[in-house]
Design an enzyme around this catalytic site. Structure first.
Site, PDB file in Angstrom:
ATOM      1  CG  ASP A 193      -9.180   0.718 -27.167  1.00  0.00           C
ATOM      2  OD1 ASP A 193      -8.644   0.852 -26.050  1.00  0.00           O
ATOM      3  OD2 ASP A 193     -10.138  -0.037 -27.383  1.00  0.00           O
ATOM      4  CE  LYS A 196      -6.686   8.883 -25.377  1.00  0.00           C
ATOM      5  NZ  LYS A 196      -7.424   8.020 -26.317  1.00  0.00           N
ATOM      6  CB  THR A 197      -2.939   4.732 -21.404  1.00  0.00           C
ATOM      7  OG1 THR A 197      -4.221   5.357 -21.563  1.00  0.00           O
ATOM      8  CG2 THR A 197      -2.622   4.623 -19.951  1.00  0.00           C
ATOM      9  CG  HIS A 240     -11.143  15.084 -26.793  1.00  0.00           C
ATOM     10  ND1 HIS A 240     -10.873  14.065 -27.673  1.00  0.00           N
ATOM     11  CD2 HIS A 240     -12.430  15.005 -26.499  1.00  0.00           C
ATOM     12  CE1 HIS A 240     -11.987  13.404 -27.897  1.00  0.00           C
ATOM     13  NE2 HIS A 240     -12.949  13.956 -27.207  1.00  0.00           N
TER      14      HIS A 240
HETATM   15  P1  GDP Z   1      -5.884   4.692 -25.058  1.00  0.00           P
HETATM   16  O1  GDP Z   1      -7.317   4.337 -24.894  1.00  0.00           O
HETATM   17  O2  GDP Z   1      -5.694   5.615 -26.206  1.00  0.00           O
HETATM   18  O3  GDP Z   1      -5.206   5.188 -23.825  1.00  0.00           O
HETATM   19  O4  GDP Z   1      -5.154   3.354 -25.539  1.00  0.00           O
HETATM   20  P2  GDP Z   1      -4.256   2.345 -24.685  1.00  0.00           P
HETATM   21  O5  GDP Z   1      -2.936   2.940 -24.411  1.00  0.00           O
HETATM   22  O6  GDP Z   1      -5.046   1.858 -23.538  1.00  0.00           O
HETATM   23  O7  GDP Z   1      -4.052   1.199 -25.760  1.00  0.00           O
HETATM   24  C1  GDP Z   1      -5.104   0.436 -26.283  1.00  0.00           C
HETATM   25  C2  GDP Z   1      -4.600  -0.909 -26.748  1.00  0.00           C
HETATM   26  O8  GDP Z   1      -3.694  -0.760 -27.820  1.00  0.00           O
HETATM   27  C3  GDP Z   1      -3.853  -1.668 -25.657  1.00  0.00           C
HETATM   28  O9  GDP Z   1      -4.209  -3.018 -25.747  1.00  0.00           O
HETATM   29  C4  GDP Z   1      -2.392  -1.450 -26.029  1.00  0.00           C
HETATM   30  O10 GDP Z   1      -1.584  -2.532 -25.619  1.00  0.00           O
HETATM   31  C5  GDP Z   1      -2.465  -1.394 -27.530  1.00  0.00           C
HETATM   32  N1  GDP Z   1      -1.365  -0.616 -28.091  1.00  0.00           N
HETATM   33  C6  GDP Z   1      -0.980   0.625 -27.729  1.00  0.00           C
HETATM   34  N2  GDP Z   1       0.079   1.025 -28.477  1.00  0.00           N
HETATM   35  C7  GDP Z   1       0.364   0.011 -29.322  1.00  0.00           C
HETATM   36  C8  GDP Z   1       1.356  -0.183 -30.342  1.00  0.00           C
HETATM   37  O11 GDP Z   1       2.200   0.675 -30.637  1.00  0.00           O
HETATM   38  N3  GDP Z   1       1.324  -1.346 -31.015  1.00  0.00           N
HETATM   39  C9  GDP Z   1       0.407  -2.324 -30.720  1.00  0.00           C
HETATM   40  N4  GDP Z   1       0.458  -3.419 -31.438  1.00  0.00           N
HETATM   41  N5  GDP Z   1      -0.520  -2.174 -29.777  1.00  0.00           N
HETATM   42  C10 GDP Z   1      -0.555  -1.027 -29.077  1.00  0.00           C
END
Ligand code: GDP
Length: 689
Positions: A193, A196-197, A240
């Protein structure tokens, strides 16, 4: 950043190797920097000035030396000429005067000259090292001018190679003329969260070409992002587990890790894990501090937290590049890409398109309509439709190749991801794909591999195990004891870590390396990491997930769980002692008394001896005593029991002893036999476990 310059760029500008510049910086007291670190212009100038001075000095000495040599050569030539003239005059009476003798100058080497030769070599070496092209008087330009127009001419990077099978490794050594530059491969890691994606998606969208061409029709597991005429390849599977799975199979592909840390959340357990994985794989990290748009965002706190993991931001005096971004709002992504390219530039990334094809599997799956599909990153050479390829236990003729947009292509060269269709089964991520002649060869190799795998499974494997470590006293060449430490609460992790560090300090010869530590059950990712780094897993008050048990069994990774901390430490102590080199000591292992002497003309003198205690052994030392004095000290060269050659004779048996070195045996001589015996190491630890 405007008044900063990166060390490798400055080195390149000055026509130097980065190491040489780092050394000069060291002389100036600038330490704890790497080629990728930035220094301020003042320091750069000071370094350049010191270099210029050193260069001037080296040149002056070289010139002097050249002048000395020229003078010496002239002198030698004059001497030779005089000698030759004298010889000619002497030979003159003879009717056919010999031709003038041309004595080569080398023949008159004296000790003195050999010494100057050495000095000369040393100086030449110094000149080579210190006198870059720019220091030649004719090209000596103002340093300011050069610093002002920092542009890169020639690549001069360190090589940071990973543990890859030879054929899939980034090529090293001499770069062939036809080699081409290839894009860096980037893996995105971080806590769940943290974005990354979202970041990967946003980066892909910065690729105007892709977007204009109607976007990406289909994900293939890796993507290429174009930025300012350069390409970066992103491995799509973030996380990872995938990273380490690849590394565990030897197919580490990433050149750079982008560590995503949410600015509102900070460093979390999986962040720490990801850092451990990247560090264990020796892959440089760029930190993307994400979600800077969030109200609670605190990039400084992230930087501070990262200090604990040895990632020191540049504005904290370190050399880890950290870029604040917002993946959601697509803010500052250009900077991130720029920094990736900058870091990539330090490493010379090239490939040989004419070499045999080799690629690493990034991702593979079975597709309902297309059958097994594998995304492969081409490392070297070229893959073509129609090729017969093998990959782990999979093989097949390439039916179709898709580029990263999902567009069908005929072939793919090094540095690019490609989707391969036509395999017999999906290979595993990290496995290496190569081309073979035909299906017969493919089947043969795959069969052989399966056989080897079975055999390895039966025989156990070379994985680390505490028991082996105890047993293989001294046989281990590697003295690192790699550990993955898991505990129920962070307090316990800290206690374990500090206790292990204390143990480590007590024993110089063995180094405890904590590859990773964290809170929670031992999971599959821990096992893969342990597998990849040949580590043992220590669990304290924790369980082991089912997947971890399965993987550990399959990969022969040792997991040890404890409820009492000192039991864990005692085991580790024993393992460390087991890793020590054995000590050998000379010890008296037996005694004998000479009963009778036999003189046999062909063989020599044999002492018929009774072993009174212990044993006598061929090849060991013996000390012959007579009336309280040493009559002989030497080796038992021949040892006979009755008529047979024996290796060892124990008390109370009789034997014949002889050595060509001693013929003066007498009846009644007493012999002490001395051998080198291995002495068990006593525990060097304060509190024996
Ligand atoms: P992952 O689990 O690392 O792949 O995380 P995701 O890319 O799925 O992102 C998790 C949540 O964080 C989602 O609801 C995204 O919309 C939110 N998110 C990701 N990047 C940002 C950002 O730069 N700013 C904000 N406010 N939310 C973000």
């Amino acid at each position: 950043m405007a008044d900063q310059v990166r060390i490798f760029q400055l080195a390149r500008k000055l026509g130097l190797r980065s190491e040489a510049l780092l050394q000069v910086l060291g002389d100036l007291g600038v330490e704890d920097v790497s080629a990728a670190s930035s220094i301020d212009i003042e320091t750069a100038r000071a370094a350049a000035e010191l270099l210029a001075e050193q260069a001037k000095e080296a040149r002056r000495r070289a010139d002097e030396q050249a002048a000395r040599e020229a003078a010496a050569a002239e002198e030698a030539a004059a001497e030779e000429a005089a000698k030759a003239a004298a010889a000619a005059a002497e030979a003159a009476p003879a009717a056919e005067a010999a031709e003038p003798v041309e004595a080569p100058a080398e023949e008159v080497t004296t000790g003195d000259e050999a010494a100057t030769e050495e000095v000369k070599e040393a100086e030449e070496e110094q000149v080579e090292r210190w006198v870059p092209a720019w220091a030649a008087p004719e090209s000596l330009r103002s340093l300011e001018e050069q610093l002002a127009e920092l542009e890169f001419e020639e690549e001069e990077g360190e090589e940071l190679y990973l543990e890859l099978p030879e054929e899939a490794r980034r090529p090293s050594g001499d770069r062939p003329e036809h080699a081409i530059d290839v894009p860096p491969v980037v893996s995105v890691l971080g806590h769940v969260d943290h974005g990354k994606t979202t970041l990967l998606d946003a980066l892909r969208e910065t690729d105007v070409v892709a977007t204009e061409a109607g976007g990406i029709t289909q994900h293939i597991g890796a993507s290429e992002v174009q930025t300012g005429g350069n390409t970066i390849v992103f491995v799509d599977t973030p996380g990872h587990a995938a990273f380490t799975a690849m590394r565990a199979r030897g197919g580490q592909v990433a050149d750079i890790v982008v560590l995503v840390v949410a600015a509102d959340d900070g460093v979390m357990p999986q962040t720490a894990e990801a850092i451990g994985h990247a560090q264990a794989a020796d892959v440089p990290i760029i930190v993307a501090i994400n979600k800077t748009d969030m109200p609670g965002a605190d990039p400084d706190r992230v930087k501070q937290q990262l200090l604990e993991h040895e990632l020191v931001a540049e504005d904290y005096g370190g050399d880890t590049i950290m870029v604040p971004v917002s993946a959601l709002r697509k803010e500052n992504l250009d900077s991130l890409l720029e920094m990736i390219l900058l870091l990539a530039e330090v490493r010379e990334l090239w490939a040989d398109p004419e070499a045999d094809f080799a690629g690493v599997v990034v991702e593979a799956a079975r597709d309902d309509s297309r059958g097994p599909v594998a995304t492969v990153l081409v490392r070297n050479g070229e893959i073509k439709v129609g090729d017969m390829v093998i990959c782990g236990a999979a093989y097949g003729r390439v039916r179709r190749l898709n580029d990263w947009h999902g567009k069908s292509v005929k072939s793919m060269g090094p540095g690019h991801p490609v989707e391969v269709i036509g395999l017999s089964e999906p290979p595993q991520a990290g496995e290496v794909m190569t081309r073979v002649k035909g299906v017969k060869v493919a089947r043969e190799i795959v069969g052989q591999r399966e056989e080897e795998r079975r055999a390895a499974g039966l025989a156990g494997s070379g994985r680390a195990s505490l028991k082996d470590l105890y047993r293989e006293l001294g046989e281990l060449a590697v003295k690192d004891l790699n550990l993955v430490v898991k505990a129920d609460v962070s307090g316990s992790v800290q206690v374990m870590e500090s206790q292990l560090r204390a143990l480590d300090l007590q024993l110089e010869e063995v180094e405890i390396v904590i590859v990773h530590s964290g809170v929670g059950d031992v999971n599959e990712s821990d096992v893969l990491l342990a597998y990849a780094s040949d580590a043992i897993i220590l669990g304290f008050h924790v369980g082991v997930t089912e997947a971890a048990v399965r993987t550990a069994e399959a990969e022969h990774v040792e997991i040890r769980t404890y409820d009492v901390i000192y039991e864990a430490l005692a085991d580790i102590q024993n393992a460390m002692v087991g890793m020590l080199d054995p000590i050998y000591e000379e010890r008296t292992v037996g005694h004998g008394r000479v009963l009778q002497i036999f003189r046999i003309s062909r063989i020599g003198v044999i002492a018929g001896t009774v072993i009174t205690d212990g044993y006598a052994q061929r090849g060991t030392k013996m000390v012959v005593m007579r009336d309280g004095d040493v009559a002989f000290e030497g080796t038992v060269d021949s040892l006979k029991h009755f008529n047979d050659e024996a290796r060892r004779v124990d008390a109370p048996n009789e034997c014949g002893i002889s050595t060509p070195d001693f013929r003066g045996w007498e009846e009644g001589d007493e012999i002490a036999f001395v051998a080198e015996v291995e002495v068990p190491r006593t525990t060097p630890f304060d509190s024996a476990g």
